[in-house]
Design a protein around this motif. Structure first.
Motif, PDB file in Angstrom:
ATOM      1  N   ASP A   1     -10.247  -0.377   2.903  1.00  0.00           N
ATOM      2  CA  ASP A   1     -10.823   0.069   1.631  1.00  0.00           C
ATOM      3  C   ASP A   1      -9.866   0.975   0.857  1.00  0.00           C
ATOM      4  OD1 ASP A   1     -12.645   0.366  -0.418  1.00  0.00           O
ATOM      5  OD2 ASP A   1     -13.763   1.972   0.573  1.00  0.00           O
ATOM      6  N   VAL A   2      -8.677   0.455   0.594  1.00  0.00           N
ATOM      7  CA  VAL A   2      -7.646   1.216  -0.110  1.00  0.00           C
ATOM      8  C   VAL A   2      -7.923   1.189  -1.610  1.00  0.00           C
ATOM      9  CG1 VAL A   2      -5.167   1.412  -0.547  1.00  0.00           C
ATOM     10  CG2 VAL A   2      -5.994   0.617   1.678  1.00  0.00           C
ATOM     11  N   GLN A   3      -7.860   2.344  -2.240  1.00  0.00           N
ATOM     12  CA  GLN A   3      -8.153   2.434  -3.668  1.00  0.00           C
ATOM     13  C   GLN A   3      -7.123   3.313  -4.365  1.00  0.00           C
ATOM     14  OE1 GLN A   3     -12.226   3.572  -4.382  1.00  0.00           O
ATOM     15  NE2 GLN A   3     -13.023   2.126  -2.867  1.00  0.00           N
ATOM     16  N   PHE A   4      -6.715   2.855  -5.543  1.00  0.00           N
ATOM     17  CA  PHE A   4      -5.779   3.611  -6.368  1.00  0.00           C
ATOM     18  C   PHE A   4      -6.343   3.697  -7.779  1.00  0.00           C
ATOM     19  CE2 PHE A   4      -2.195   5.369  -8.271  1.00  0.00           C
ATOM     20  CZ  PHE A   4      -1.749   4.587  -9.327  1.00  0.00           C
ATOM     21  N   ASP A   5      -6.375   4.891  -8.327  1.00  0.00           N
ATOM     22  CA  ASP A   5      -6.899   5.121  -9.673  1.00  0.00           C
ATOM     23  C   ASP A   5      -5.824   5.820 -10.502  1.00  0.00           C
ATOM     24  OD1 ASP A   5      -8.160   5.850 -12.007  1.00  0.00           O
ATOM     25  OD2 ASP A   5     -10.005   6.515 -11.040  1.00  0.00           O
ATOM     26  N   PRO A   6      -5.104   5.076 -11.341  1.00  0.00           N
ATOM     27  CA  PRO A   6      -4.024   5.700 -12.119  1.00  0.00           C
ATOM     28  C   PRO A   6      -4.529   6.734 -13.118  1.00  0.00           C
ATOM     29  CG  PRO A   6      -4.419   3.446 -12.853  1.00  0.00           C
ATOM     30  CD  PRO A   6      -5.225   3.640 -11.620  1.00  0.00           C
TER      31      PRO A   6
ATOM     32  N   SER B   1      -6.750   6.772  -2.275  1.00  0.00           N
ATOM     33  CA  SER B   1      -7.631   7.039  -1.140  1.00  0.00           C
ATOM     34  C   SER B   1      -7.718   5.807  -0.254  1.00  0.00           C
ATOM     35  CB  SER B   1      -9.028   7.445  -1.616  1.00  0.00           C
ATOM     36  OG  SER B   1      -9.688   6.352  -2.225  1.00  0.00           O
ATOM     37  N   LEU B   2      -8.038   6.045   1.010  1.00  0.00           N
ATOM     38  CA  LEU B   2      -8.138   4.961   1.971  1.00  0.00           C
ATOM     39  C   LEU B   2      -8.911   5.435   3.190  1.00  0.00           C
ATOM     40  CD1 LEU B   2      -4.619   4.555   3.688  1.00  0.00           C
ATOM     41  CD2 LEU B   2      -5.399   6.627   2.552  1.00  0.00           C
ATOM     42  N   ASP B   3      -9.482   4.494   3.883  1.00  0.00           N
ATOM     43  CA  ASP B   3     -10.149   4.773   5.152  1.00  0.00           C
ATOM     44  C   ASP B   3      -9.134   4.518   6.259  1.00  0.00           C
ATOM     45  OD1 ASP B   3     -11.698   4.919   7.427  1.00  0.00           O
ATOM     46  OD2 ASP B   3     -13.189   3.459   6.780  1.00  0.00           O
TER      47      ASP B   3
ATOM     48  N   GLU C   1       0.816  -1.216   0.000  1.00  0.00           N
ATOM     49  CA  GLU C   1       0.000   0.000   0.000  1.00  0.00           C
ATOM     50  C   GLU C   1       0.852   1.268   0.000  1.00  0.00           C
ATOM     51  OE1 GLU C   1      -2.999  -0.300   3.045  1.00  0.00           O
ATOM     52  OE2 GLU C   1      -3.696  -2.243   2.332  1.00  0.00           O
ATOM     53  N   PHE C   2       1.877   1.264  -0.819  1.00  0.00           N
ATOM     54  CA  PHE C   2       2.649   2.471  -1.105  1.00  0.00           C
ATOM     55  C   PHE C   2       2.213   3.002  -2.462  1.00  0.00           C
ATOM     56  CE2 PHE C   2       6.774   1.151   1.343  1.00  0.00           C
ATOM     57  CZ  PHE C   2       6.081   1.238   2.533  1.00  0.00           C
ATOM     58  N   CYS C   3       2.052   4.319  -2.550  1.00  0.00           N
ATOM     59  CA  CYS C   3       1.647   4.944  -3.800  1.00  0.00           C
ATOM     60  C   CYS C   3       2.566   6.124  -4.104  1.00  0.00           C
ATOM     61  CB  CYS C   3       0.191   5.424  -3.723  1.00  0.00           C
ATOM     62  SG  CYS C   3      -0.378   6.304  -5.194  1.00  0.00           S
TER      63      CYS C   3
END
Length: 642
Positions: free
Chosen positions: A508-513, A519-521, A419-421
């Motif tokens: 609820d981790v989300q990544f949108d390239p 985003s995350l809770d 969970e690194f972005c």
């Protein structure tokens, strides 16, 4: 099938930690113990360097470095060897200071490294007396273990070295392999003076390293009895690579050699098992050289010792582990740092090049060439006490020097399990954020925190960790300000900060390239006292700014929420809802809804040398204190160029 399950998890935004504890067992699957016995090259015939007596071989190997190596050694021809006194060990118990013991010990070890390399390069015997002096002193020492590490492994639980109980830590392992090389190269020369020298050294290595490793299974880093949720970090490959070398350089009995090497293989497998498939180093770039980098050394040594017959370099996770160090580089010496990692440094060019060569990664090789051009051309050979890395850097120097230098090019890098972005854009922004949980190796309470660099200058920072003391790795760890979420770029919810522990994690981790958003809770990273149902933090990097949004629901609202930001430059509150940050001739502006918050600025005086080397003597905490106490709300901020 496993590949498709992982892809589905990422697409849905849900990230499980299954890969971190999955029994990949790549090494055990690559070779059985019986097969290993047949594949191991006997009697040190695998060593890729000339014998000490082969002067033509050393002339050829060190041709471009001979002068540097000899000059480094000459600095220690009259070196006065330092005695590490009992009171130096006791100082750790009395004040928590580790360096009182470590400094003289380290000085001796550094001197030995320079002397050994100088004698290998010159071969005239000028340095041998000092090498024998240093070797004799090492054998006289009761332990090679650091004062800070002794209590965990000795029965007496003290920093008083027990002469009847040898243990293995990072330094003991390093010196085990170091003095195995000394024995391998110089035994015949020592014997010309007195056979007692080499005999005594060989006995020390047997008792301190080989016997201990085979007879004890209780070192946590061995991970022989790893429990669910157990941690495996850089200690594992660091120690195992050293023990592996010690066996290979000393043990010529085929059965004992196989037993020892296979035992290290079982242990080292657990580090790969623990590491996420995405390959990110949860300890950060500062530790990569001792984590993935040492795992690479282990695999490389095993490859050499079996003539290339035992190899897992084609496994995707091994390549991912290597490329992490290149992708985490921001520019001008700055790197993405989380946890105890520093924001500067991370990885030696020669190690990165070797690793990239083995896993066929042009990205790593070109990044290594960049670091070599930028930092290391005048000091190519690694200092310290790692002879293997030093000699490998010499052996492969020509390939590194001839490689085209280039930095990695990407708009985003996403590590779905760790969970690194990372997000970058053409305006010069480099954004990094993390999810994860609050029990990672070298953990800080930092779930959801971020860093922001503009044109290679840090503006919103993770300060890192100060000089290690007894408190750093104790039950008092989170009393240290650098470890607390209040000194990361995170909210204080209902007056409550994040909590340490494996259960305190993102959801609820989300990544949108396509949207360059992450985003995350982060509500799960806070204890029950925070009274938080959900707190979704969203980061979106646009062409000229970073947008931050906090959308929250609380069970109760007792105190105003506070948004904390740690900055390198002094925040200047210039108008309602506007904060200016200036550094190195660059300016960023943070904007917020003035009616929602009251701004506060705290100057933090930095007096720890480990931190001042990076940040100087001052950093700042800028805080936005909510003007309303409310159970539900949304905060929106933007950070952009003036």
């Amino acid at each position: 099938m496993r590949k498709y399950i992982l892809i589905l998890l990422v697409m849905c935004g849900g990230v499980l930690s299954m890969q971190a504890t999955e029994s990949k067992d790549l090494l055990k699957k690559a070779v059985s113990k019986a097969e290993l016995k047949d594949l191991l090259i006997r009697d040190q015939e695998w060593v890729p360097y000339p014998d000490y007596q082969d002067r033509a071989g050393w002339e050829a190997l060190t041709a471009d470095f001979k002068g540097e190596l000899i000059h480094n050694g000459e600095e220690f021809l009259d070196y006065a060897w330092q005695v590490v006194e009992l009171s130096d060990f006791l100082e750790y118990e009395r004040s928590g200071n580790r360096n009182i013991m470590q400094d003289p010990f380290g000085a001796n070890n550094n001197a030995m490294m320079a002397l050994v390399l100088a004698e290998l390069a010159e071969g005239k015997g000028r340095f041998l007396d000092q090498i024998m002096n240093g070797t004799w002193l090492a054998c006289e020492m009761t332990t090679w273990v650091l004062s800070a590490h002794l209590p965990a492994y000795q029965t007496n639980k003290r920093s008083v070295p027990d002469p009847n109980e040898f243990t293995i830590d990072l330094t003991a392992g390093d010196l085990g392999s170091f003095y195995s090389w000394v024995y391998y190269f110089f035994k015949a020369e020592f014997d010309k003076v007195s056979p007692i020298i080499a005999t005594r050294l060989r006995q020390n290595l047997q008792e301190r390293i080989l016997d201990v490793y085979m007879n004890r299974s209780d070192f946590w880093w061995q991970a022989f009895d790893l429990q669910p949720g157990g941690l495996v970090n850089n200690w594992n490959p660091w120690c195992n690579s050293n023990v592996l070398l010690t066996f290979l350089l000393l043990e010529n009995d085929p059965d004992k050699l196989t037993d020892g090497v296979y035992r290290t293989l079982i242990s080292a497998d657990e580090f790969v098992n623990y590491t996420h498939e995405d390959g990110a180093c949860e300890e950060g770039p500062s530790y990569w050289g001792h984590a993935a980098g040492k795992m690479y050394d282990y695999l490389d040594i095993l490859y050499l010792a079996t003539g290339g017959k035992v190899s897992i370099f084609d496994a995707p996770i091994i390549k991912n582990m290597g490329e992490y160090i290149a992708r985490s580089y921001v520019g001008d010496g700055w790197v993405v740092n989380f946890a105890d990692a520093s924001a500067r440094g991370g990885g030696e060019a020669s190690v990165i090049y070797r690793y990239g060569k083995s896993v066929d990664s042009p990205l790593m090789r070109q990044f290594a060439a960049y670091l070599f051009e930028r930092n290391e051309r005048e000091h190519h050979i690694p200092r310290g006490r790692d002879i293997f890395r030093a000699l490998e850097s010499i052996r492969l120097a020509e390939g590194l020097e001839q490689t085209r230098a280039a930095l990695p090019e990407f708009n985003h890098t996403w590590y779905p399990e760790t969970e690194f972005c990372y997000l970058k854009n053409e305006a010069g922004f480099f954004f990094a954020a993390k999810g994860g949980y609050n029990n990672e190796s070298h953990n800080h309470n930092d779930v959801g925190s971020f860093s922001l660099y503009y044109q290679n200058t840090p503006f919103f920072i993770d300060v890192g960790v100060g000089t290690y003391t007894r408190k750093t790795f104790s039950s008092e760890r989170y009393d240290i300000w650098t470890m607390q979420s209040n000194y990361h770029n995170l909210p204080l919810i209902n007056g409550v900060a994040q909590k340490n522990g494996r259960e305190y994690r993102s959801k609820d981790v989300q990544f949108d390239p396509k949207q360059s958003s992450f985003s995350l809770d982060i509500s799960g990273a806070y204890p029950e006292a925070a009274g938080v149902k959900t707190w979704r933090r969203t980061y979106e990097l646009e062409a000229d700014k970073l947008l931050i949004e906090d959308d929250f629901q609380l069970e109760t609202a007792a105190e105003p929420n506070t948004l904390h930001f740690l900055t390198w430059s002094e925040p200047e509150i210039t108008a309602d809802g506007t904060v200016r940050l200036q550094r190195d001739g660059k300016t960023l502006i943070l904007t917020y809804a003035a009616k929602q918050f009251k701004p506060e600025v705290e100057k933090i005086d930095v007096d720890d040398v480990r931190l001042t080397r990076v940040w100087g003597e001052t950093v700042y905490r800028f805080s936005l204190v909510a003007t309303k106490v409310e159970k539900r709300g949304r905060y929106r901020l933007a950070i952009g160029v003036e």
